[in-house]
Structure formats: structure tokens, C-alpha cells
Write a protein that holds these residues in place. Sequence first.
Motif, PDB file in Angstrom:
ATOM      1  N   SER A  62       0.833  -1.198   0.000  1.00 28.89           N
ATOM      2  CA  SER A  62       0.000   0.000   0.000  1.00 28.89           C
ATOM      3  C   SER A  62       0.872   1.255   0.000  1.00 28.89           C
ATOM      4  N   GLY A  63       0.486   2.241  -0.796  1.00 29.02           N
ATOM      5  CA  GLY A  63       1.249   3.487  -0.783  1.00 29.02           C
ATOM      6  C   GLY A  63       1.008   4.336  -2.006  1.00 29.02           C
ATOM      7  N   LYS A  86      -3.573   2.087  -1.926  1.00 31.32           N
ATOM      8  CA  LYS A  86      -3.279   3.127  -0.933  1.00 31.32           C
ATOM      9  C   LYS A  86      -4.296   3.085   0.215  1.00 31.32           C
ATOM     10  N   MET A 109       7.820  12.780  -2.693  1.00 34.23           N
ATOM     11  CA  MET A 109       8.663  11.682  -2.188  1.00 34.23           C
ATOM     12  C   MET A 109      10.101  11.897  -2.646  1.00 34.23           C
ATOM     13  N   VAL A 125      12.555   5.744   1.268  1.00 38.85           N
ATOM     14  CA  VAL A 125      11.770   6.779   0.606  1.00 38.85           C
ATOM     15  C   VAL A 125      11.271   7.731   1.686  1.00 38.85           C
ATOM     16  N   ASP A 197      -4.469  -0.789   8.387  1.00 42.22           N
ATOM     17  CA  ASP A 197      -3.147  -0.163   8.458  1.00 42.22           C
ATOM     18  C   ASP A 197      -2.923   0.490   9.825  1.00 42.22           C
ATOM     19  N   LYS A 236      -2.020  -5.094   9.307  1.00 42.15           N
ATOM     20  CA  LYS A 236      -0.657  -4.666   8.998  1.00 42.15           C
ATOM     21  C   LYS A 236      -0.090  -3.947  10.207  1.00 42.15           C
ATOM     22  N   ASN A 266       5.312  -2.697   9.323  1.00 41.05           N
ATOM     23  CA  ASN A 266       5.479  -1.421   8.613  1.00 41.05           C
ATOM     24  C   ASN A 266       6.695  -0.647   9.134  1.00 41.05           C
ATOM     25  N   ARG A 267       7.024   0.427   8.433  1.00 39.49           N
ATOM     26  CA  ARG A 267       8.317   1.108   8.594  1.00 39.49           C
ATOM     27  C   ARG A 267       8.588   1.636  10.002  1.00 39.49           C
ATOM     28  N   ASN A 310      12.001  -3.507   3.367  1.00 43.07           N
ATOM     29  CA  ASN A 310      13.306  -3.636   2.721  1.00 43.07           C
ATOM     30  C   ASN A 310      13.445  -4.911   1.883  1.00 43.07           C
ATOM     31  N   GLN A 329       5.396  -7.768   0.521  1.00 43.13           N
ATOM     32  CA  GLN A 329       4.839  -6.590  -0.137  1.00 43.13           C
ATOM     33  C   GLN A 329       5.849  -5.464  -0.101  1.00 43.13           C
ATOM     34  N   LEU A 330       6.053  -4.860  -1.284  1.00 43.18           N
ATOM     35  CA  LEU A 330       7.202  -3.998  -1.516  1.00 43.18           C
ATOM     36  C   LEU A 330       6.774  -2.614  -1.986  1.00 43.18           C
ATOM     37  N   HIS A 331       7.546  -1.623  -1.624  1.00 45.12           N
ATOM     38  CA  HIS A 331       7.295  -0.266  -2.094  1.00 45.12           C
ATOM     39  C   HIS A 331       8.595   0.344  -2.627  1.00 45.12           C
TER      40      HIS A 331
HETATM   41  C1  LIG Z   1       5.814   6.894   0.247  1.00 43.73           C
HETATM   42  C2  LIG Z   1       5.223   5.771   1.036  1.00 43.73           C
HETATM   43  C3  LIG Z   1       3.860   5.761   1.331  1.00 43.73           C
HETATM   44  C4  LIG Z   1       3.301   4.713   2.056  1.00 43.73           C
HETATM   45  N1  LIG Z   1       1.962   4.721   2.319  1.00 43.73           N
HETATM   46  C5  LIG Z   1       1.411   3.676   2.991  1.00 43.73           C
HETATM   47  C6  LIG Z   1       0.008   3.610   3.226  1.00 43.73           C
HETATM   48  O1  LIG Z   1      -0.759   4.487   2.833  1.00 43.73           O
HETATM   49  N2  LIG Z   1      -0.476   2.539   3.897  1.00 43.73           N
HETATM   50  C7  LIG Z   1       0.328   1.525   4.344  1.00 43.73           C
HETATM   51  O2  LIG Z   1      -0.182   0.555   4.945  1.00 43.73           O
HETATM   52  N3  LIG Z   1       1.660   1.552   4.119  1.00 43.73           N
HETATM   53  C8  LIG Z   1       2.212   2.596   3.466  1.00 43.73           C
HETATM   54  N4  LIG Z   1       3.572   2.608   3.229  1.00 43.73           N
HETATM   55  C9  LIG Z   1       4.395   1.490   3.703  1.00 43.73           C
HETATM   56  C10 LIG Z   1       4.633   0.472   2.588  1.00 43.73           C
HETATM   57  O3  LIG Z   1       3.394  -0.124   2.231  1.00 43.73           O
HETATM   58  C11 LIG Z   1       5.602  -0.640   3.005  1.00 43.73           C
HETATM   59  O4  LIG Z   1       4.996  -1.489   3.960  1.00 43.73           O
HETATM   60  C12 LIG Z   1       6.887  -0.104   3.581  1.00 43.73           C
HETATM   61  O5  LIG Z   1       7.370   0.984   2.819  1.00 43.73           O
HETATM   62  C13 LIG Z   1       7.972  -1.181   3.671  1.00 43.73           C
HETATM   63  O6  LIG Z   1       8.292  -1.694   2.417  1.00 43.73           O
HETATM   64  P1  LIG Z   1       9.576  -1.184   1.585  1.00 43.73           P
HETATM   65  O7  LIG Z   1      10.754  -1.293   2.517  1.00 43.73           O
HETATM   66  O8  LIG Z   1       9.652  -2.130   0.427  1.00 43.73           O
HETATM   67  O9  LIG Z   1       9.328   0.218   1.169  1.00 43.73           O
HETATM   68  C14 LIG Z   1       4.130   3.650   2.502  1.00 43.73           C
HETATM   69  C15 LIG Z   1       5.490   3.665   2.196  1.00 43.73           C
HETATM   70  C16 LIG Z   1       6.045   4.700   1.470  1.00 43.73           C
HETATM   71  C17 LIG Z   1       7.513   4.665   1.162  1.00 43.73           C
END
Ligand SMILES: Cc1cc2nc3c(=O)[nH]c(=O)nc-3n(C[C@H](O)[C@H](O)[C@H](O)COP(=O)(O)O)c2cc1C
Length: 397
Positions: A62-63, A86, A109, A125, A197, A236, A266-267, A310, A329-331
Motif C-alpha cells: 500500500s502506498g 493506498k 517523495m 523513501v 493499516d 498490517k 510497517n516502517r 526492505n 509486499q514492496l514499495h
Molecule cells: C511513500 C510511502 C507511502 C506509504 N503509504 C502507505 C500507506 O498508505 N499505507 C500503508 O499501509 N503503508 C504505506 N507505506 C508502507 C509500505 O506499504 C511498506 O509497507 C513499507 O514501505 C515497507 O516496504 P519497503 O521497505 O519495500 O518500502 C508507505 C510507504 C512509502 C515509502
Amino acid sequence: VIPLPGEPRLPAALHSRLLQDVERFSKGLPGDINAWARERYGVDLSGEYAGRKVRVPFGKASGQLSMNTAEVAADAAAGLGFVVLKTVIAEDSAGERSMAAWAVRESAMRVERRVSQSGLEGWTVTWKGRGWDRSFEEYLVLYRAALEAGAAAAMPVAASVKYDLPPAGQPFREDEYAHTTRSLAAVGGPDTIIEKDFSPTLAGDDRSREREAILRWIERVPPLVLAQAPVTLGMKLMNARFDDSFQVTMLETARATEAAFLVCFNRLFDAERGVAYGGWDLSDRNLRVLDRARIGWRPAERPRFSATGNIISGRVMAEYARRGASSGQLHTVFQLPPEAYLARAGSRSARALHSLLLDPREGLIAWMLHLGESGELHSRGGLLHFLDIAPGAGPDA
Ligand SMILES: Cc1cc2nc3c(=O)[nH]c(=O)nc-3n(C[C@H](O)[C@H](O)[C@H](O)COP(=O)(O)O)c2cc1C
């Protein structure tokens, strides 16, 4: 779990086959990637997300990259396993939103290098926005179109919601749970998957000061959502700003609920800069907590979960799978500069997937073959199965 070594150990012939395939498919992967990988490498890449079988374990988190139908259609065409839209902020039938502070867009971003505490250079990010900032009706329109785009490729598409989370001692606004869940289920029917979320900005918010408040949310959200409609609910979980043992407690609390699956985790939240971040600190923390959480669990009690954090290579995906993940799941990986991918054409999703699968040093196929060579993964029906990597899941279990 002992970390994977620096390089995958695999027969020279398979290493050169991967090198050849990186070139051969640098402008596009085979259409049926799963059938192709079975045939060429004897590996079954199927994963599982929200109880559904998916063609590869890599999905889009999601994002900001799942905000319109064109993106979802491109992900389906690229071969991703699933997409999570999202996060939308829940509202009641009068349009009131207790979490309205999260429905904002703040800044552009920025993809940045970030060095972890362990000294590794990774990517993160940086962004200060929060949830979906258009109307709930527009979200429902997106959800319908995205489900259609996904269905054409048998690719599940999930909605993501931030429902009301009251401070300790205050009641939940059940009308938000009712209106939002029923509206989504009216669109998705039996295909409705909702991720709840708990975001990193929430972890940094006053509402999350007390551990008891967080645990109460985790316990109460599943019955509140599932009382509204028979949806597939995923939780999540955020990385709370407490120590690893509290993170394990969160996981165990969530595991005991009626939620169908979990997303871990999550982050991280950087309180000084007021931003969420990822990179190697995030995967280090997540893998450490997952290692600890497994201790003493019987195999049948281990939850299958979707990993996040990551996953920038097949190697990191394999590390999560070794701790029980059935998908990732990746962003961030979809936002790297073009030179970071091995492919030379295609959408970001297609290029990322090409490296995630085929990279001879870091790709998932190489690491599955390594696990086969090292005796950690046993073949079944002549194939090495991604889903057998999880402890207690393989043919010996
Ligand atoms: C710019 C950005 C926006 C995000 N928005 C959401 C969101 O709206 N809802 C959510 O559950 N996670 C959101 N995330 C978290 C991502 O879904 C993901 O779980 C997190 O970034 C870890 O994955 P990655 O290390 O591959 O980025 C967002 C991440 C980024 C970088």
C-alpha cells in the motif's frame, strides 16, 4: 535462524543459465513466469497472500504507487503477485472521520540512501504525506476498477483502511467500521480483502504512547471489522516505538485474533525528523523480532504472514520466508533509479520483478536453488516450492 551466506551456492551450469536469462529477458519476462520457472529451474515460485495462491510471492505494498487503475493494470501485466491499494481513512455514513488528520498530502517523495546501524547502505523513501486524500466515493471507484484489472490476470487486489483507533479509555466509533467495511464489501463481494493499516506515523503519535492502548486496538479491530461483512481481514502491524519484546507481544496478540493474516511490520519512525523510514534497519528489526517470536511456537501455531520491509532482493524475500512469510509486499524497490535494475526496458514493476527473480547473486531463483543445494529446502513432486521454505511447511514437516 542463521543468516544466508554472502553468495548463493549453486552449480556452475545453473549460475550461467541465470546469467543468460538476465540478458534474454532484459526487455520483458516470459508471460507465464511461474510455468517458465518450473520448467527451466525446477522451482515453483507460487506464494500465498490473504489465503489466495499468487503466481509469485512479490506484491505491491500500500502506498503512493497504487493510487490509480493504470498502475494496477501495469502491475498485473508485469506479473506481480498481488496489489494493495493506498490506505483510505475510514468514515461513517455522515462522512465523519476520526482519523481525518491522516487524510493529507504533504510533500513530494524523495528516494534516499540510508546507512543502517549495522553499517549497510540501503534505500529509503522519505515522504511526509499520509492517507488517500480524495473522497471515499473516489476510492470505491478505484477499488472497483482495480479489482477488474487484477481479475483479468487472476491477481488479488486488496483495499487498505485506517479505521478509528481511540485513545485509551475511549470507545471505538463503530459506525466508521460499519460504513467503511460494508461499502468496500459491496464492491468486492467474496473477493474483498482489507488490510487494516497501523502506520508508522501512528506509532509516532500520542495515541500510541501506552502499550495497553495499542494491544487493545489489535484485539478489538478484528471483531469490529468482521461483524460488518465476511471480508478477508489482514492486520498490517506497525513497528511500535518500544523494544523488541513489546513487538513480539503485539505479534502474539494479533495472532490470537480472528484476523485471517498479518503483515509484518510497517516502517520505523524517526521521531527527530518526524518521518517514517526503511532500509536495512527495518529488515534487521523485523527479522530479529520474527526470530524471537517463533521460539516455543508449535508449527501449526505459526501464522502465515505477508512480510514487508526492505524486500529489495530475492535474498531478503527468502530470509522472511525462512521465518514463515508466504509473500512479501514492496514499495521502495519500485522507486529505485533506473540503473539499479538489471532490465533495460519495461515498467518499474517489470524491471524490479526481473531482478527480484533472476539476479544470479541476489535473486529468488538463485536463493531457492541454494536452499535446495544446502539441504534446507526439499523438493516435492520434483520441484522446489517457495511456500515450503517456511519452517514446518515442507515435505518433511
Ligand atoms: C511513500 C510511502 C507511502 C506509504 N503509504 C502507505 C500507506 O498508505 N499505507 C500503508 O499501509 N503503508 C504505506 N507505506 C508502507 C509500505 O506499504 C511498506 O509497507 C513499507 O514501505 C515497507 O516496504 P519497503 O521497505 O519495500 O518500502 C508507505 C510507504 C512509502 C515509502
